[in-house]
Motif scaffolding. Structure first.
Motif, short mmCIF file in Angstrom:
data_model
loop_
_atom_site.label_atom_id
_atom_site.label_comp_id
_atom_site.label_asym_id
_atom_site.label_seq_id
_atom_site.Cartn_x
_atom_site.Cartn_y
_atom_site.Cartn_z
N ALA A 2 -15.04 11.48 -12.83
CA ALA A 2 -13.97 11.97 -13.70
C ALA A 2 -12.98 10.86 -13.99
O ALA A 2 -12.82 9.92 -13.23
CB ALA A 2 -13.26 13.12 -13.01
N ARG A 3 -12.32 10.98 -15.07
CA ARG A 3 -11.31 10.01 -15.44
C ARG A 3 -10.12 10.18 -14.53
O ARG A 3 -9.66 11.27 -14.28
CB ARG A 3 -10.93 10.29 -16.88
N SER A 5 -6.58 10.61 -13.65
CA SER A 5 -5.54 11.12 -14.54
C SER A 5 -4.29 10.26 -14.53
O SER A 5 -3.39 10.44 -15.32
CB SER A 5 -5.19 12.56 -14.16
N TYR A 112 -18.03 21.10 -17.97
CA TYR A 112 -17.54 19.85 -18.55
C TYR A 112 -18.48 18.72 -18.16
O TYR A 112 -18.94 18.67 -17.02
CB TYR A 112 -16.15 19.53 -18.00
N TYR A 114 -19.27 14.35 -18.41
CA TYR A 114 -18.73 13.02 -18.69
C TYR A 114 -19.90 12.06 -18.71
O TYR A 114 -20.54 11.84 -17.68
CB TYR A 114 -17.77 12.59 -17.57
N HIS B 105 -13.97 17.78 -9.81
CA HIS B 105 -13.48 16.81 -10.77
C HIS B 105 -11.99 16.97 -10.95
O HIS B 105 -11.46 18.07 -10.90
CB HIS B 105 -14.14 17.06 -12.13
N SER B 106 -11.30 15.86 -11.23
CA SER B 106 -9.86 15.97 -11.36
C SER B 106 -9.43 16.34 -12.77
O SER B 106 -8.36 16.88 -12.97
CB SER B 106 -9.22 14.65 -10.97
N GLU B 107 -10.28 16.07 -13.77
CA GLU B 107 -9.86 16.28 -15.14
C GLU B 107 -9.98 17.72 -15.59
O GLU B 107 -9.42 18.13 -16.58
CB GLU B 107 -10.77 15.45 -16.07
N VAL B 108 -10.81 18.47 -14.90
CA VAL B 108 -11.16 19.81 -15.37
C VAL B 108 -9.98 20.76 -15.17
O VAL B 108 -9.34 20.74 -14.13
CB VAL B 108 -12.40 20.27 -14.57
#
Lengths: 234, 550
Positions: A2-3, A5, A112, A114, B105-108
């Motif tokens: 994940a990106r 943040s 989601y 990526y 995940h951190s973005e979700v």
């Protein structure tokens, strides 16, 4: 994957064309082939006349909606060996990336995803258009698409945990410092011992302040009061 | 020399945390960690345990030795841990963490993390609103507040009666349970995906009443998963009965079990219990598998919960009383434990650890409220009840079988809490979790349709959907339906295989077993009658027949 943040990177500006359903044979029959595609171009916002190409795409981010697997083809200008610009050609960048392990069931249908360099067959540079081909072979679903499509220049690769250098470096052999080098001030206690004690004190204070426990105490009331009449719906 | 050593000592203390992280990674091979976030989370989890202080102390003692060299930090600390058996305790802690937490995940967005399928999550939220409305209307009807403080006199009286709460309860005729398994079944079957073509158009013929297609294991995959229960393997709980030749099996099992308990290794206890546990060893094995060790802090915590019960009276208490009176007290196997049940259930509803687990791991959004007179002010917002769990009809049956295993209420309390926060909360919450009640019901229907098509079709044609009968078994994990020893044998397997799927397999097996009678029924009530009494059934032969004999 994940990106991070903390470093919010702005997505690359792109224009997503309408989705086209791919059909088979003559178009009179209402037949759902389970295959759709759309193109994405990257217009240069700053200088529209400039036909320069996007440098690179590091990461593609989107939310799935019942697409079973995905193929991405990229149209780019190949570098020519003579230094002149080469021809435009298509190459498959991502082949059959599976998002729903079982196309008939719900697993992965709203997830989601990526995609970064690990998934690409080659580095995407000098790009003109990206073509997304969506597959959903199961007849059980009425519609399928991708949502929230975003492109980023770089992908945040995770760094492995760095060991502090003192842990791996061999210990320097410390020889006894010649006593003659240390200035001896009369009437003052041994500087070394003093500084050692101060260091220890400081270290202990640091230790305590950085080790605050975050475990909650388990209190559910407000200052001892827990008079509740009705539940609230918000 | 001393100066340099002390400067490094301070660095060491700061960096000991990082060094420990590094050691955690190298010491556990089974753990797959990606990135710094996961390791930081593991360290956070470990800091809440007494084990962390123990390890740090041992490491610091080692560091303080005069012949200590800094570059040997890793190897010498690893040696210390290995020497005193702390390695095992560390492995158990990480095993427990891995069982509980998945990488996120951190973005979700947060809603998506709760449950990726949005319409299931929305259905759960509207179901919770219904429960809240029901509870509120009960409050206003009876003119009773949801929570109030007890007076000093009441507190003293209550404390006096703590061990005999079942004797003299107030009048509960006005209280009704908030919901029962059949209400929840209605919500489950009404789940509908708008993007899903109806069965008429697509040709996918699902006979059951669950309308969403979730991926389940096939019978072959279940056979592989539960292969330790295969018909050619001896099983505790079935093969240790009267025959002289099998007495040897029982003795061997007990000896092996004692060795497993002495090794204090959780995954090992799980492997052993896959073939069942002897009655005498069951309590200890369960504690090991769930990582429960009662120390002074835990005893203090339970006493604190007890004092919370004395201080404030909740409407939930009355619901629990009513539930116990309706279910456990009426059951021949459990009525003797009535007082125990109150001593477990009442503190349970004040335990905020349960709330935190629900917030992290489930799609449920616990109900909230405001202190009287301060509606709308954020700092007076509280969760109600403190544990976030509103009990339903039959909730007390989650505790009842455990009363046979543990004599002291404190240990019983922690075992129940652990069982609930790891497994049982999934049985009354809507989610697409593969262990959730939705997936278990779907698995039951799919298995029955695939392997007993004739039976399923016959029941469907007489207007009797099998899930309508089996749902209450699944939701209560068969507690109160099977004999108490059989329930414990079943729960052995749930803990050992870390999966609730065995419940669906058993439900299918029961239908198969009573097939001849069921094929003759012509009404729903007749079918219910055939399956009303399960107390004579033995769990293991049924599961073995169903999984391994086709």
């Amino acid at each position: 994957m994940a990106r991070n943040s903390n470093t919010q990177e702005k997505p690359i500006h792109c224009s997503i064309k309408n989705t086209v359903s791919l059909l088979v044979g003559d178009h009179k029959h209402d037949f759902s082939s389970g295959c759709k595609m759309f193109d994405v171009t990257f217009p240069n916002v700053i200088n529209p006349e400039d036909d320069s190409f996007i440098r690179e795409i590091g990461e593609i981010q989107f939310k799935n909606y019942y697409v079973a697997h995905l193929t991405i083809r990229a149209k780019f200008r190949s570098p020519d060996f003579n230094g002149q610009t080469g021809d435009l050609k298509w190459r498959t960048c991502v082949r059959r990336f599976q998002m729903m392990p079982d196309p008939h069931s719900e697993d992965g249908s709203h997830s989601y995803f990526y995609l970064n360099r690990k998934h690409f067959n080659f580095d995407i540079v000098n790009l003109s258009t990206l073509r997304f081909i969506l597959h959903q072979p199961s007849p059980v679903w009425k519609d399928f698409k991708l949502e929230d499509l975003q492109f980023f220049r770089t992908s945040q690769a995770l760094k492995p945990l760095d060991l502090p250098s003192w842990l791996t470096a061999p210990e320097e052999t410390t020889t006894e410092e010649p006593a003659a080098e240390k200035p001896k001030l009369p009437g003052v206690p041994d500087l070394d011992a003093l500084s050692a004690h101060l260091q220890e004190l400081w270290a202990m204070a640091e230790d305590v302040s950085s080790n605050q426990s975050t475990v909650p105490l388990g209190r559910y009331d407000v200052d001892g009061c827990y008079d509740v009449t009705l539940l609230s719906y918000t | 020399m001393l100066f340099q050593k002390s400067r490094r000592y301070s660095e060491t203390i700061e960096n000991l945390g990082n060094a420990l992280l590094f050691l955690l990674e190298t010491m556990n091979d089974d753990c797959v960690m990606n990135g710094n976030d996961d390791q930081a989370q593991v360290l956070q989890f470990m800091k809440t345990m007494e084990l962390y202080a123990d390890l740090m102390e041992a490491a610091q003692t080692e560091v303080n030795k005069s012949n200590f060299k800094l570059t040997d930090l890793q190897t010498s600390i690893e040696l210390t841990f290995n020497n005193k058996g702390r390695n095992g305790a560390l492995k158990n802690a990480i095993y427990k963490y891995v069982c509980l937490h998945a990488a996120k995940h951190s973005e979700v967005p947060v809603d998506h993390l709760k449950d990726p399928i949005s319409y299931v999550f929305k259905a759960q939220q509207s179901w919770e609103k219904k429960i809240m409305k029901s509870l509120n209307s009960m409050c206003t009807e009876l003119n009773v507040p949801l929570a109030r403080q007890r007076t000093e006199k009441e507190q003293k009286e209550f404390n006096h009666m703590w061990t005999a709460l079942g004797a003299d309860g107030p009048d509960f005729s006005q209280i009704r349970p908030v919901y029962a398994p059949k209400d929840f079944l209605e919500v489950v079957t009404s789940l509908n995906n708008v993007n899903y073509r109806s069965t008429n158009h697509s040709g996918f013929n699902l006979w059951g009443i669950i309308q969403i297609p979730l991926k389940n294991r096939t019978m072959d995959e279940l056979r592989i998963q539960f292969n330790e229960m295969s018909i050619n393997q001896w099983q505790s709980g079935m093969d240790d009965e009267q025959d002289i030749s099998v007495e040897i099996f029982d003795h061997d099992r007990i000896k092996l079990g004692q060795k497993v308990i002495a090794s204090k290794h959780a995954p090992l206890a799980c492997e052993f219990t896959k073939k069942g546990s002897s009655i005498s060893l069951r309590g200890d094995l369960w504690c090991q598998m769930m990582g429960i060790k009662i120390d002074d802090v835990d005893i203090l915590y339970y006493e604190k919960l007890k004092s919370n019960v004395l201080q404030h009276e909740l409407l939930i208490d009355n619901l629990l009383y009513k539930d116990v009176k309706l279910t456990a007290t009426n059951d021949d196997h459990y009525f003797v434990f009535e007082d125990f049940l109150y001593q477990i259930l009442l503190p349970f509803s004040r335990d905020t650890v349960v709330l935190r687990n629900l917030l992290e791991n489930s799609t449920a959004t616990p109900a909230r409220s405001y202190i009287r007179g301060k509606v709308g002010l954020e700092q007076f917002e509280v969760y109600y009840p403190p544990s976030g769990v509103i009990p339903f009809h039959g909730f007390a049956m989650y505790v009842s079988p455990l009363c046979y295993l543990y004599k002291e209420p404190i240990k019983l309390y922690y075992v129940f809490r652990e069982l609930y926060t790891c497994y049982f909360f999934r049985l009354h919450v809507l989610s697409t979790d593969p262990q959730g009640i939705l997936s278990l019901s779907q698995l039951f229907e799919t298995l029955l349709q695939t392997h007993e098509a004739e039976l399923f079709y016959h029941l469907k044609s007489v207007n009797c959907q099998p899930l309508k009968i089996a749902f209450k078994w699944l939701m209560r994990a068969f507690s109160g339906f099977l004999a108490s020893d059989q329930v414990l044998i079943l729960w052995d397997r749930i803990l050992a295989f870390n999966s609730l799927e065995i419940l669906s397999v058993l439900a299918v097996a029961i239908f198969t077993f009573r097939k001849t009678n069921l094929m003759k029924v012509q009404t729903y009530s007749a079918a219910e009658g055939v399956l009303a009494d399960l107390t004579t059934l033995q769990v293991l032969p049924l599961i073995q027949l169903s999984l391994f004999c086709k």
